[in-house]
Design a protein around this motif. Sequence first.
Motif, PDB file in Angstrom:
ATOM      1  N   GLY A 139       2.520   9.464  -3.613  1.00  0.00           N
ATOM      2  CA  GLY A 139       3.122  10.566  -2.884  1.00  0.00           C
ATOM      3  C   GLY A 139       3.939  11.467  -3.803  1.00  0.00           C
ATOM      4  O   GLY A 139       4.352  11.065  -4.897  1.00  0.00           O
ATOM      5  N   PHE A 140       4.193  12.675  -3.355  1.00  0.00           N
ATOM      6  CA  PHE A 140       4.925  13.642  -4.165  1.00  0.00           C
ATOM      7  C   PHE A 140       6.336  13.161  -4.492  1.00  0.00           C
ATOM      8  O   PHE A 140       6.799  13.278  -5.634  1.00  0.00           O
ATOM      9  N   MET A 141       7.058  12.616  -3.515  1.00  0.00           N
ATOM     10  CA  MET A 141       8.456  12.270  -3.717  1.00  0.00           C
ATOM     11  C   MET A 141       8.648  11.156  -4.742  1.00  0.00           C
ATOM     12  O   MET A 141       9.636  11.137  -5.478  1.00  0.00           O
ATOM     13  N   CYS A 142       7.705  10.232  -4.806  1.00  0.00           N
ATOM     14  CA  CYS A 142       7.787   9.159  -5.793  1.00  0.00           C
ATOM     15  C   CYS A 142       7.609   9.735  -7.205  1.00  0.00           C
ATOM     16  O   CYS A 142       8.396   9.462  -8.111  1.00  0.00           O
ATOM     17  N   SER A 143       6.578  10.556  -7.371  1.00  0.00           N
ATOM     18  CA  SER A 143       6.328  11.188  -8.674  1.00  0.00           C
ATOM     19  C   SER A 143       7.480  12.106  -9.050  1.00  0.00           C
ATOM     20  O   SER A 143       7.917  12.134 -10.206  1.00  0.00           O
ATOM     21  N   PHE A 144       7.966  12.869  -8.075  1.00  0.00           N
ATOM     22  CA  PHE A 144       9.090  13.770  -8.329  1.00  0.00           C
ATOM     23  C   PHE A 144      10.282  12.998  -8.882  1.00  0.00           C
ATOM     24  O   PHE A 144      10.913  13.422  -9.863  1.00  0.00           O
ATOM     25  N   SER A 145      10.617  11.882  -8.247  1.00  0.00           N
ATOM     26  CA  SER A 145      11.803  11.121  -8.638  1.00  0.00           C
ATOM     27  C   SER A 145      11.714  10.640 -10.084  1.00  0.00           C
ATOM     28  O   SER A 145      12.690  10.720 -10.839  1.00  0.00           O
ATOM     29  N   PHE A 146      10.549  10.141 -10.484  1.00  0.00           N
ATOM     30  CA  PHE A 146      10.381   9.684 -11.862  1.00  0.00           C
ATOM     31  C   PHE A 146      10.432  10.856 -12.848  1.00  0.00           C
ATOM     32  O   PHE A 146      11.124  10.794 -13.876  1.00  0.00           O
ATOM     33  N   ILE A 147       9.710  11.926 -12.554  1.00  0.00           N
ATOM     34  CA  ILE A 147       9.651  13.072 -13.471  1.00  0.00           C
ATOM     35  C   ILE A 147      11.009  13.763 -13.570  1.00  0.00           C
ATOM     36  O   ILE A 147      11.428  14.179 -14.661  1.00  0.00           O
ATOM     37  N   PHE A 148      11.710  13.879 -12.454  1.00  0.00           N
ATOM     38  CA  PHE A 148      13.020  14.511 -12.443  1.00  0.00           C
ATOM     39  C   PHE A 148      13.984  13.760 -13.359  1.00  0.00           C
ATOM     40  O   PHE A 148      14.647  14.353 -14.225  1.00  0.00           O
ATOM     41  N   HIS A 149      14.065  12.441 -13.190  1.00  0.00           N
ATOM     42  CA  HIS A 149      14.989  11.662 -14.013  1.00  0.00           C
ATOM     43  C   HIS A 149      14.511  11.567 -15.461  1.00  0.00           C
ATOM     44  O   HIS A 149      15.336  11.496 -16.386  1.00  0.00           O
ATOM     45  N   LEU A 150      13.205  11.575 -15.663  1.00  0.00           N
ATOM     46  CA  LEU A 150      12.667  11.642 -17.023  1.00  0.00           C
ATOM     47  C   LEU A 150      13.175  12.902 -17.720  1.00  0.00           C
ATOM     48  O   LEU A 150      13.579  12.863 -18.893  1.00  0.00           O
ATOM     49  N   TYR A 206      10.472   2.537  -1.746  1.00  0.00           N
ATOM     50  CA  TYR A 206       9.733   2.544  -0.480  1.00  0.00           C
ATOM     51  C   TYR A 206       8.744   3.703  -0.393  1.00  0.00           C
ATOM     52  O   TYR A 206       7.885   3.733   0.485  1.00  0.00           O
ATOM     53  N   ARG A 207       8.853   4.648  -1.310  1.00  0.00           N
ATOM     54  CA  ARG A 207       7.976   5.813  -1.276  1.00  0.00           C
ATOM     55  C   ARG A 207       6.553   5.439  -1.679  1.00  0.00           C
ATOM     56  O   ARG A 207       6.362   4.616  -2.582  1.00  0.00           O
ATOM     57  N   PRO A 208       5.524   6.031  -1.047  1.00  0.00           N
ATOM     58  CA  PRO A 208       4.136   5.798  -1.471  1.00  0.00           C
ATOM     59  C   PRO A 208       3.964   6.176  -2.941  1.00  0.00           C
ATOM     60  O   PRO A 208       4.416   7.247  -3.363  1.00  0.00           O
ATOM     61  N   ILE A 209       3.333   5.312  -3.722  1.00  0.00           N
ATOM     62  CA  ILE A 209       3.282   5.522  -5.170  1.00  0.00           C
ATOM     63  C   ILE A 209       2.484   6.760  -5.559  1.00  0.00           C
ATOM     64  O   ILE A 209       2.667   7.297  -6.663  1.00  0.00           O
ATOM     65  N   LYS A 251       0.825  -1.202   0.000  1.00  0.00           N
ATOM     66  CA  LYS A 251       0.000   0.000   0.000  1.00  0.00           C
ATOM     67  C   LYS A 251       0.863   1.257   0.000  1.00  0.00           C
ATOM     68  O   LYS A 251       0.353   2.347  -0.153  1.00  0.00           O
ATOM     69  N   MET A 252       2.161   1.077   0.203  1.00  0.00           N
ATOM     70  CA  MET A 252       3.036   2.232   0.346  1.00  0.00           C
ATOM     71  C   MET A 252       3.947   2.412  -0.861  1.00  0.00           C
ATOM     72  O   MET A 252       3.929   3.451  -1.504  1.00  0.00           O
ATOM     73  N   GLY A 253       4.766   1.422  -1.169  1.00  0.00           N
ATOM     74  CA  GLY A 253       5.763   1.562  -2.208  1.00  0.00           C
ATOM     75  C   GLY A 253       5.487   0.699  -3.425  1.00  0.00           C
ATOM     76  O   GLY A 253       4.358   0.322  -3.700  1.00  0.00           O
TER      77      GLY A 253
END
Length: 319
Positions: free
Chosen positions: A194-205, A189-192, A74-76
């Motif tokens: 959550g902001f930090m999970c989305s940030f990480s994908f978009i940043f590296h994209l 481990y970040r909630p899918i 439910k989290m990551g």
Amino acid sequence: MNLNCSIIEQFISIFEQICLNNKKYFIIKNISEKRWNNICIISASKGRIVVAVEALKAILHFHKMAFIYMGVEKMGFSLFGTYHIGWLIFIIITVVLVSKYFKKSDVKNRKVIQKSIAWFILLFEIFKDIYLIIGDEFSVKYLPFELCSLAIFAIFYHAYTDSNIIGEMLYNIFLPGAIAALLFCNWTYRPIFGFMCSFSFIFHLSLVTYSVMVLYAGIVKPNKNRILNSVLFLAIAGLIIYPLNKMWDTNFMFLNAPSPGSPLVPLESIFGNPGYIFGLACIIILLWVVIYLPWNKLLRPLKQMISNWKTKLLLKYNM
């Protein structure tokens, strides 16, 4: 929340003994704090002996910490699971479309696109830091000393100068690094949602998109004679960041420990720590050998064969 290392070691020693048939995500906080701080402390590869969770509660209570847990699903997310693969497909499609559009654009429009992406990356990083500060989560580990964080400044400089040296680093350092980060995410481990999970994908994209589009458009033209600049950059960065990692107990550029699930993990088991850094250097050298091969010459016979095949096919149907 910064936890004392000895306390974390006690957490891990308990978690390694908990049965992981049903993976758990543990959330902890100081009783004196008003908000929860989440830390993923267990992995599916560790632990088989069932131990009462009350044992962990006792440790947490002793250190004046509260304790709750919930299902990790439910989290990551898991590496190369449905969620991860979905993002990778989206990233590939986005990079291809943007690169094609960029190549067809005129010089003036290209510059606008380059600068827009560079500013987006920089401002997005600043916004992330503000988000973490407001949430009382910011710490030294979020300082821009990761390889992909250094790419922010490289891209910003390149967007305004089209520097050949920086362009070479985009090709042989930052692009492979961003791709590796997307393949072997260290934010699983970040909630899918959550902001930090989305940030990480978009940043590296964004890092991959910029690097690929300038390469595809011919603005960056790889030249093996400029590799020495990249070697010097990595050497200087490593000499500065390695002692900072030791001083701050961080892991910038994965110079203190391999990223879980990455190819560096088996290298650590072979060479030890910090011996795996030698293995990392070998991987970089091997990567450079591959990406600097004269692919145009090597693939020329194949291209000629395909061209001849198409010609014969057209002649056959025209007859």
